[in-house]
Design an enzyme around this catalytic site. Structure first.
Site, mmCIF file in Angstrom:
data_model
loop_
_atom_site.group_PDB
_atom_site.id
_atom_site.type_symbol
_atom_site.label_atom_id
_atom_site.label_comp_id
_atom_site.label_asym_id
_atom_site.label_seq_id
_atom_site.Cartn_x
_atom_site.Cartn_y
_atom_site.Cartn_z
ATOM 1 C CG HIS A 1 36.874 55.710 14.169
ATOM 2 N ND1 HIS A 1 37.678 56.974 14.342
ATOM 3 C CD2 HIS A 1 36.380 55.720 15.459
ATOM 4 C CE1 HIS A 1 37.477 57.482 15.483
ATOM 5 N NE2 HIS A 1 36.983 56.872 16.082
HETATM 6 C C1 UD1 Z 1 35.773 53.006 20.129
HETATM 7 C C2 UD1 Z 1 35.499 54.334 21.109
HETATM 8 C C3 UD1 Z 1 35.507 55.472 20.359
HETATM 9 C C4 UD1 Z 1 37.003 55.611 19.776
HETATM 10 C C5 UD1 Z 1 37.401 54.421 19.118
HETATM 11 C C6 UD1 Z 1 39.067 54.393 18.879
HETATM 12 C C7 UD1 Z 1 33.215 53.833 22.484
HETATM 13 C C8 UD1 Z 1 31.940 53.917 22.381
HETATM 14 N N1 UD1 Z 1 33.764 54.017 21.133
HETATM 15 O O1 UD1 Z 1 35.151 53.111 19.086
HETATM 16 O O2 UD1 Z 1 35.235 56.535 21.127
HETATM 17 O O3 UD1 Z 1 37.117 56.852 19.129
HETATM 18 O O4 UD1 Z 1 37.320 53.325 20.003
HETATM 19 O O5 UD1 Z 1 39.350 53.308 18.105
HETATM 20 O O6 UD1 Z 1 33.738 53.191 23.262
HETATM 21 N N2 UD1 Z 1 37.363 45.831 16.692
HETATM 22 C C9 UD1 Z 1 38.450 45.088 16.449
HETATM 23 N N3 UD1 Z 1 39.755 44.903 17.084
HETATM 24 C C10 UD1 Z 1 39.875 45.666 18.079
HETATM 25 C C11 UD1 Z 1 38.787 46.662 18.517
HETATM 26 C C12 UD1 Z 1 37.225 46.650 17.848
HETATM 27 O O7 UD1 Z 1 38.464 44.243 15.341
HETATM 28 O O8 UD1 Z 1 40.816 45.696 18.673
HETATM 29 C C13 UD1 Z 1 36.117 45.822 15.912
HETATM 30 C C14 UD1 Z 1 35.095 45.284 16.752
HETATM 31 O O9 UD1 Z 1 34.725 44.082 16.596
HETATM 32 C C15 UD1 Z 1 33.966 46.154 16.549
HETATM 33 C C16 UD1 Z 1 34.521 47.621 15.847
HETATM 34 O O10 UD1 Z 1 35.933 47.350 15.593
HETATM 35 O O11 UD1 Z 1 32.717 45.581 15.616
HETATM 36 C C17 UD1 Z 1 34.434 48.901 16.638
HETATM 37 O O12 UD1 Z 1 35.229 48.610 17.946
HETATM 38 P P1 UD1 Z 1 34.410 49.301 19.073
HETATM 39 O O13 UD1 Z 1 35.241 49.018 20.452
HETATM 40 O O14 UD1 Z 1 32.961 48.885 19.214
HETATM 41 O O15 UD1 Z 1 34.110 50.621 18.844
HETATM 42 P P2 UD1 Z 1 35.176 51.845 18.055
HETATM 43 O O16 UD1 Z 1 34.532 51.897 16.774
HETATM 44 O O17 UD1 Z 1 36.510 51.167 17.806
#
Ligand code: UD1
Length: 368
Positions: free
Chosen positions: A207
């Site tokens: 991820h």
């Molecule tokens: C975040 C953390 C990372 C951690 C990871 C574990 C930061 C900078 N990054 O990254 O350190 O390892 O979580 O999962 O805080 N999304 C969904 N549903 C959710 C959450 C996210 O669909 O419940 C989608 C969002 O729309 C986004 C993408 O997933 O586009 C990434 O989510 P985001 O929270 O930005 O960062 P992670 O890659 O999950």
């Protein structure tokens, strides 16, 4: 009565905070402890499922922040968390890990003059392109107390000129959760559900933006999964970020679905994922926490990254860091498939009792 708030936001926070909450329950005559959930992660599979698996209470506040750019997400959390702090007037804040919620809430609390502790402090990948590295450095620079999981953290903080009086080597609360939850894996039927048998499959997660946001890189990791799938079943719980990237490319999407032996799932709950780690042949990942969990479980872990902030998993544990290009990873994987597996030992103080040590320090040293 001391009022303490612990912050959770994203998936990797839940297992770090759950044992701290349990430990505070033992001193509930002295400490009122509750959770604030920023809502950085909001899907059932990324959040709610973990509260159930880890027996965590409902958070007293859910800030409902959701996704956004780093600046938007961080700023929104700060605005909403400040309102909670003004309303609740807590004595102490605990933030964990390295996600945007960690820096946002520590910065907000400290500017209101509230004492703040960072759990899992001092880890450094020295890769400033990782958003988590910026969050780690900034949170450590401003937090009053730094609870560390491994030796390298002490060295890193020392180099940064941090007063050793702020630093406490306590171990790893994520391992507390693992120890707590292991008996519950007996009841999980995930192996049957996915139709795999013990020690006969590989568990894969990716991820990190550096691995999934660039189509070329993501494609080469899927090539690699294809290679592994020719030898073993491979279970791939797909993170929302990774899913979005795969689904945005029709060719890749069809290809991923067509690889025989590549078992795709939604993100899994904690107990099911733990069961899969315990029973797999090896893990291949770019996660932070999984490097530690596999080290504790003494399962081989191939970490597809250029750096790790958790060097004790390599020095002492079963983790192998490999440059995330197809050939380098294939070389390492081939060895493991041929049963040439790295063994390791469990790092000091990863014993399931870290949260008790943290609570003891807060109640008897910091607020004595
Ligand atoms: C975040 C953390 C990372 C951690 C990871 C574990 C930061 C900078 N990054 O990254 O350190 O390892 O979580 O999962 O805080 N999304 C969904 N549903 C959710 C959450 C996210 O669909 O419940 C989608 C969002 O729309 C986004 C993408 O997933 O586009 C990434 O989510 P985001 O929270 O930005 O960062 P992670 O890659 O999950």
């Amino acid at each position: 009565m001391i009022k303490v708030i612990s912050v959770v936001g994203a998936r990797p926070n839940f297992m770090k905070v759950a044992p701290i909450h349990r430990a505070f329950q033992k001193v509930s005559d002295k400490v009122e402890h509750f959770l604030v959930h920023t809502g950085q992660h909001y899907d059932y599979a990324m959040s709610t499922a973990f509260f159930q698996d880890l027996e965590m209470p409902e958070p007293k506040y859910f800030l409902n922040i959701g996704s956004g750019s780093h600046a938007q997400q961080t700023a929104k959390i700060m605005i909403e968390f400040e309102k909670v702090l003004i309303e609740e007037k807590p004595d102490f804040i605990i933030v964990v890990g390295d996600v945007n919620s960690t820096i946002a809430c520590s910065l907000t609390a400290i500017k209101l003059g509230i004492k703040t502790a960072h759990v899992e402090a001092g880890l450094r990948s020295y890769d400033r392109k990782m958003p988590e590295e910026i969050n780690r450095m900034a949170t450590d620079a401003i937090s009053d107390y730094l609870f560390i999981t491994e030796e390298s953290a002490e060295e890193n903080l020392n180099k940064e000129g941090v007063d050793p009086k702020r630093v406490f080597f306590v171990g790893n609360t994520m391992i507390d959760s693992l120890v707590f939850a292991t008996p519950k894996t007996e009841k999980s039927d995930i192996l049957n559900k996915l139709n795999v048998t013990e020690n006969n499959y590989v568990l894969a997660t990716i991820h990190r933006p550096s691995n999934v946001d660039e189509p070329k890189q993501l494609n080469s990791l899927i090539d690699l999964f294809d290679f592994i799938a020719q030898k073993r079943q491979i279970i791939f719980p797909v993170h929302p970020r990774t899913k979005k990237m795969i689904e945005s490319d029709d060719i890749l999407n069809n290809r991923v679905k067509s690889i025989t032996n590549l078992i795709l799932t939604d993100p899994l709950g904690y107990i099911d994922f733990l069961k899969l780690m315990i029973n797999c042949d090896f893990v291949i990942t770019d996660s932070g926490g999984i490097q530690e969990e596999t080290t504790f479980l003494q399962k081989p872990c191939v970490t597809m990254r250029t750096s790790t902030e958790r060097p004790s998993t390599i020095k002492l544990g079963t983790n192998i860091l490999v440059n995330p290009d197809y050939d380098s990873i294939k070389n390492v994987v081939e060895k493991i498939l041929n049963n040439d597996k790295k063994t390791g030992i469990i790092p000091p103080l990863w014993d399931g009792n870290t949260a008790d040590r943290i609570v003891e320090i807060i109640t008897n040293k910091i607020f004595k």
